[in-house]
Write a protein that holds these residues in place. Structure first.
Motif, PDB file in Angstrom:
ATOM      1  N   ALA A   1     -61.279 -54.258  86.120  1.00 58.84           N
ATOM      2  CA  ALA A   1     -61.835 -55.557  86.477  1.00 58.84           C
ATOM      3  C   ALA A   1     -63.156 -55.426  87.224  1.00 58.84           C
ATOM      4  O   ALA A   1     -63.926 -56.378  87.295  1.00 58.84           O
ATOM      5  N   GLU A   2     -63.423 -54.252  87.765  1.00 60.53           N
ATOM      6  CA  GLU A   2     -64.657 -54.023  88.511  1.00 60.53           C
ATOM      7  C   GLU A   2     -65.789 -53.481  87.640  1.00 60.53           C
ATOM      8  O   GLU A   2     -66.867 -53.172  88.149  1.00 60.53           O
ATOM      9  N   VAL A   3     -65.552 -53.361  86.337  1.00 61.12           N
ATOM     10  CA  VAL A   3     -66.558 -52.807  85.430  1.00 61.12           C
ATOM     11  C   VAL A   3     -67.317 -53.951  84.764  1.00 61.12           C
ATOM     12  O   VAL A   3     -66.753 -54.667  83.936  1.00 61.12           O
ATOM     13  N   PRO A   4     -68.604 -54.116  85.085  1.00 63.49           N
ATOM     14  CA  PRO A   4     -69.389 -55.205  84.492  1.00 63.49           C
ATOM     15  C   PRO A   4     -69.944 -54.788  83.117  1.00 63.49           C
ATOM     16  O   PRO A   4     -71.139 -54.526  82.960  1.00 63.49           O
ATOM     17  N   VAL A   5     -69.069 -54.727  82.146  1.00 57.93           N
ATOM     18  CA  VAL A   5     -69.439 -54.222  80.816  1.00 57.93           C
ATOM     19  C   VAL A   5     -70.677 -54.924  80.243  1.00 57.93           C
ATOM     20  O   VAL A   5     -71.616 -54.250  79.807  1.00 57.93           O
ATOM     21  N   PRO A   6     -70.738 -56.254  80.231  1.00 55.72           N
ATOM     22  CA  PRO A   6     -71.937 -56.899  79.664  1.00 55.72           C
ATOM     23  C   PRO A   6     -73.226 -56.508  80.385  1.00 55.72           C
ATOM     24  O   PRO A   6     -74.262 -56.314  79.748  1.00 55.72           O
ATOM     25  N   THR A   7     -73.154 -56.348  81.698  1.00 60.55           N
ATOM     26  CA  THR A   7     -74.337 -55.958  82.472  1.00 60.55           C
ATOM     27  C   THR A   7     -74.804 -54.570  82.075  1.00 60.55           C
ATOM     28  O   THR A   7     -76.001 -54.338  81.857  1.00 60.55           O
ATOM     29  N   VAL A   8     -73.875 -53.636  81.962  1.00 60.73           N
ATOM     30  CA  VAL A   8     -74.220 -52.262  81.590  1.00 60.73           C
ATOM     31  C   VAL A   8     -74.772 -52.223  80.166  1.00 60.73           C
ATOM     32  O   VAL A   8     -75.775 -51.549  79.891  1.00 60.73           O
ATOM     33  N   LEU A   9     -74.148 -52.955  79.252  1.00 59.11           N
ATOM     34  CA  LEU A   9     -74.612 -52.964  77.863  1.00 59.11           C
ATOM     35  C   LEU A   9     -75.999 -53.587  77.735  1.00 59.11           C
ATOM     36  O   LEU A   9     -76.848 -53.083  76.984  1.00 59.11           O
ATOM     37  N   ASP A  10     -76.249 -54.669  78.464  1.00 61.14           N
ATOM     38  CA  ASP A  10     -77.573 -55.293  78.426  1.00 61.14           C
ATOM     39  C   ASP A  10     -78.635 -54.357  78.968  1.00 61.14           C
ATOM     40  O   ASP A  10     -79.735 -54.239  78.397  1.00 61.14           O
ATOM     41  N   LEU A  11     -78.334 -53.674  80.062  1.00 60.20           N
ATOM     42  CA  LEU A  11     -79.290 -52.719  80.624  1.00 60.20           C
ATOM     43  C   LEU A  11     -79.553 -51.585  79.644  1.00 60.20           C
ATOM     44  O   LEU A  11     -80.709 -51.211  79.408  1.00 60.20           O
ATOM     45  N   ALA A  12     -78.505 -51.034  79.056  1.00 56.19           N
ATOM     46  CA  ALA A  12     -78.671 -49.940  78.090  1.00 56.19           C
ATOM     47  C   ALA A  12     -79.514 -50.385  76.901  1.00 56.19           C
ATOM     48  O   ALA A  12     -80.376 -49.640  76.418  1.00 56.19           O
ATOM     49  N   LYS A  13     -79.305 -51.608  76.431  1.00 56.27           N
ATOM     50  CA  LYS A  13     -80.101 -52.148  75.317  1.00 56.27           C
ATOM     51  C   LYS A  13     -81.563 -52.236  75.710  1.00 56.27           C
ATOM     52  O   LYS A  13     -82.452 -51.827  74.952  1.00 56.27           O
ATOM     53  N   ASP A  14     -81.839 -52.773  76.899  1.00 48.97           N
ATOM     54  CA  ASP A  14     -83.217 -52.906  77.356  1.00 48.97           C
ATOM     55  C   ASP A  14     -83.911 -51.556  77.430  1.00 48.97           C
ATOM     56  O   ASP A  14     -85.048 -51.396  76.970  1.00 48.97           O
ATOM     57  N   VAL A  15     -83.243 -50.574  78.006  1.00 46.88           N
ATOM     58  CA  VAL A  15     -83.845 -49.245  78.137  1.00 46.88           C
ATOM     59  C   VAL A  15     -84.019 -48.600  76.767  1.00 46.88           C
ATOM     60  O   VAL A  15     -85.076 -48.035  76.462  1.00 46.88           O
ATOM     61  N   ALA A  16     -83.013 -48.697  75.915  1.00 43.45           N
ATOM     62  CA  ALA A  16     -83.100 -48.083  74.588  1.00 43.45           C
ATOM     63  C   ALA A  16     -84.243 -48.660  73.767  1.00 43.45           C
ATOM     64  O   ALA A  16     -84.928 -47.930  73.052  1.00 43.45           O
ATOM     65  N   HIS A  17     -84.483 -49.966  73.881  1.00 40.32           N
ATOM     66  CA  HIS A  17     -85.512 -50.604  73.069  1.00 40.32           C
ATOM     67  C   HIS A  17     -86.891 -50.606  73.709  1.00 40.32           C
ATOM     68  O   HIS A  17     -87.887 -50.667  73.008  1.00 40.32           O
ATOM     69  N   GLN A  18     -86.955 -50.564  75.036  1.00 40.73           N
ATOM     70  CA  GLN A  18     -88.241 -50.702  75.702  1.00 40.73           C
ATOM     71  C   GLN A  18     -88.754 -49.404  76.319  1.00 40.73           C
ATOM     72  O   GLN A  18     -89.928 -49.322  76.665  1.00 40.73           O
TER      73      GLN A  18
END
Length: 85
Positions: free
Chosen positions: A20-37
């Motif tokens: 419950a303490e794992v912010p999966v959407p936050t981590v995935l959004d950050l990973a997407k931003d870094v991977a693409h930018q």
């Protein structure tokens, strides 16, 4: 449940963490931003850095927002390398 939910639950059990303490959407959004930018291999490294910061007391959403903003301003050349300074 999704495969992601199952994986996070199993990984958390392995590490003694609360899923419950794992912010999966936050981590995935950050990973997407870094991977693409920035660059693709930077995504998992950045996720690890986020985890280190959170483990040392940083707020997950704030730390992710700061890293996402940094990725958004990162200069990238067409060949994927940073410009010469």
């Amino acid at each position: 449940m999704t495969v992601m939910d199952d994986w996070v639950t199993a990984a958390c059990a392995e590490l003694g963490l609360d899923p419950a303490e794992v912010p999966v959407p936050t981590v995935l959004d950050l990973a997407k931003d870094v991977a693409h930018q920035v660059l693709r291999p930077g995504a998992p490294v950045t996720a690890y850095l986020l985890g280190l910061a959170v483990g040392r007391g940083a707020d997950p959403a704030t730390a992710a927002a700061r890293l996402g903003a940094l990725a958004g301003t990162w200069p990238v050349e067409l060949d994927g390398t940073a410009p010469a300074e």
